[in-house]
Design a protein around this motif. Structure first.
Motif, short mmCIF file in Angstrom:
data_model
loop_
_atom_site.label_atom_id
_atom_site.label_comp_id
_atom_site.label_asym_id
_atom_site.label_seq_id
_atom_site.Cartn_x
_atom_site.Cartn_y
_atom_site.Cartn_z
N PHE A 1 0.83 -1.11 -0.16
CA PHE A 1 -0.18 -0.11 -0.01
C PHE A 1 0.72 1.34 0.07
N LYS A 2 0.49 2.17 -1.01
CA LYS A 2 1.21 3.46 -0.93
C LYS A 2 0.45 4.54 -1.32
N LYS A 3 0.67 5.72 -0.61
CA LYS A 3 -0.27 6.84 -0.71
C LYS A 3 0.42 7.96 -0.18
N TYR A 4 0.03 9.14 -0.71
CA TYR A 4 0.62 10.43 -0.26
C TYR A 4 -0.52 11.02 0.61
N TYR A 5 -0.01 11.76 1.58
CA TYR A 5 -1.08 12.59 2.47
C TYR A 5 -0.19 13.94 2.88
N TYR A 6 -1.31 15.01 2.92
CA TYR A 6 -0.75 16.31 2.98
C TYR A 6 -1.38 16.99 4.27
N PHE A 7 -0.19 17.81 5.00
CA PHE A 7 -0.53 18.29 6.30
C PHE A 7 -0.16 19.75 6.25
N PRO A 8 -0.87 20.62 6.85
CA PRO A 8 -0.76 21.89 7.11
C PRO A 8 0.23 22.08 8.37
N ALA A 9 1.31 21.59 8.28
CA ALA A 9 2.07 21.56 9.36
C ALA A 9 3.77 21.37 8.71
N SER A 10 4.77 21.85 9.53
CA SER A 10 6.02 21.55 8.97
C SER A 10 6.40 20.07 9.11
N GLU B 1 8.81 18.80 10.65
CA GLU B 1 9.31 18.31 12.09
C GLU B 1 8.33 18.29 13.06
N GLU B 2 7.04 19.17 12.86
CA GLU B 2 5.96 19.17 13.61
C GLU B 2 5.14 17.70 13.21
N VAL B 3 5.06 17.37 12.09
CA VAL B 3 4.50 15.86 11.75
C VAL B 3 5.10 14.87 12.27
N TYR B 4 6.53 14.89 12.17
CA TYR B 4 7.49 13.80 12.92
C TYR B 4 7.11 13.76 14.24
N LEU B 5 7.30 14.81 14.94
CA LEU B 5 7.01 14.94 16.55
C LEU B 5 5.51 14.40 16.71
N ALA B 6 4.69 14.62 15.85
CA ALA B 6 3.29 13.92 16.34
C ALA B 6 3.31 12.45 16.11
N LEU B 7 4.20 11.75 15.27
CA LEU B 7 4.37 10.45 14.85
C LEU B 7 5.40 9.83 15.81
N THR B 8 6.06 10.46 16.66
CA THR B 8 7.13 9.88 17.32
C THR B 8 6.94 10.02 18.99
N ASP C 1 6.63 20.96 1.86
CA ASP C 1 5.64 20.96 0.63
C ASP C 1 5.20 22.75 0.79
N LYS C 2 4.87 22.94 -0.32
CA LYS C 2 4.19 24.50 -0.04
C LYS C 2 3.25 25.01 0.89
N LYS C 3 2.61 23.88 1.04
CA LYS C 3 1.20 24.06 2.19
C LYS C 3 1.65 23.53 3.34
N GLY C 4 2.78 22.96 3.65
CA GLY C 4 3.31 22.29 4.70
C GLY C 4 4.02 21.00 4.56
N THR C 5 3.56 19.82 4.69
CA THR C 5 4.18 18.68 4.51
C THR C 5 3.51 17.58 3.58
N SER C 6 4.24 16.80 2.73
CA SER C 6 3.79 15.95 1.91
C SER C 6 4.34 14.50 2.69
N LEU C 7 3.46 13.52 3.04
CA LEU C 7 3.87 12.39 3.67
C LEU C 7 3.77 11.20 2.92
N GLU C 8 4.53 10.53 2.79
CA GLU C 8 4.51 9.33 1.87
C GLU C 8 4.63 8.22 2.64
N PHE C 9 3.55 7.42 2.66
CA PHE C 9 3.27 6.22 3.57
C PHE C 9 3.19 4.83 2.67
N VAL C 10 4.28 3.96 3.01
CA VAL C 10 4.68 2.78 2.22
C VAL C 10 4.30 1.77 3.23
#
Length: 126
Positions: A4-13, A15-22, A87-96
């Motif tokens: 499964f592979k998909k891209y998700y977009y978040f209105p945050a940096s 680093e902020e997304v990384y911290l929310a996941l870790t 990304d221009k709007k924050g963060t592009s997250l690639e989930f594989v």
């Protein structure tokens, strides 16, 4: 076994997304459930009372998380790779995720979309 592979977009940096996941406290906020998590390779983790559990393999601050997610007694490790890109709007997250059992694929991927990464998106959009 499927991938499964998909891209998700978040209105945050990234680093902020990384911290929310870790960070266990952050994960608990967006999952709304008990969490066992330590940002250290080789440690085991659990979300939603064990609905998602596995082992942390690799961390690259603000850029990448690699984990093995457990599926019962399956022989092949299911590896999740999360890559974060500015990304221009924050963060592009690639989930594989590799080696998802065929019979679990539809339920599992809808859970990822709705609860796991969907919950994370809701957290940043509120």
């Amino acid at each position: 076994m499927k991938t499964f592979k998909k891209y998700y977009y978040f209105p945050a940096s990234p680093e902020e997304v990384y911290l929310a996941l870790t960070k266990a406290q952050s994960i608990q906020l967006w999952t709304g459930a008990e969490v066992e998590f330590t940002e250290e390779p080789g440690t085991e983790f659990s979300f939603w009372d064990g609905d998602i559990s596995g082992r942390n393999l690799e961390f690259d601050y603000g850029k990448k998380i690699v984990q093995q997610w457990y599926f019962g007694e399956e022989n092949e490790p299911s590896i999740v790779t999360i890559k974060l890109h500015a990304d221009k709007k924050g963060t592009s997250l690639e989930f594989v995720q590799t080696n998802i059992p065929d019979q679990d694929y539809d339920d599992f991927t809808s859970g990822i979309n709705e609860y796991y990464l969907g919950g994370l998106q809701d957290f940043f959009e509120d």
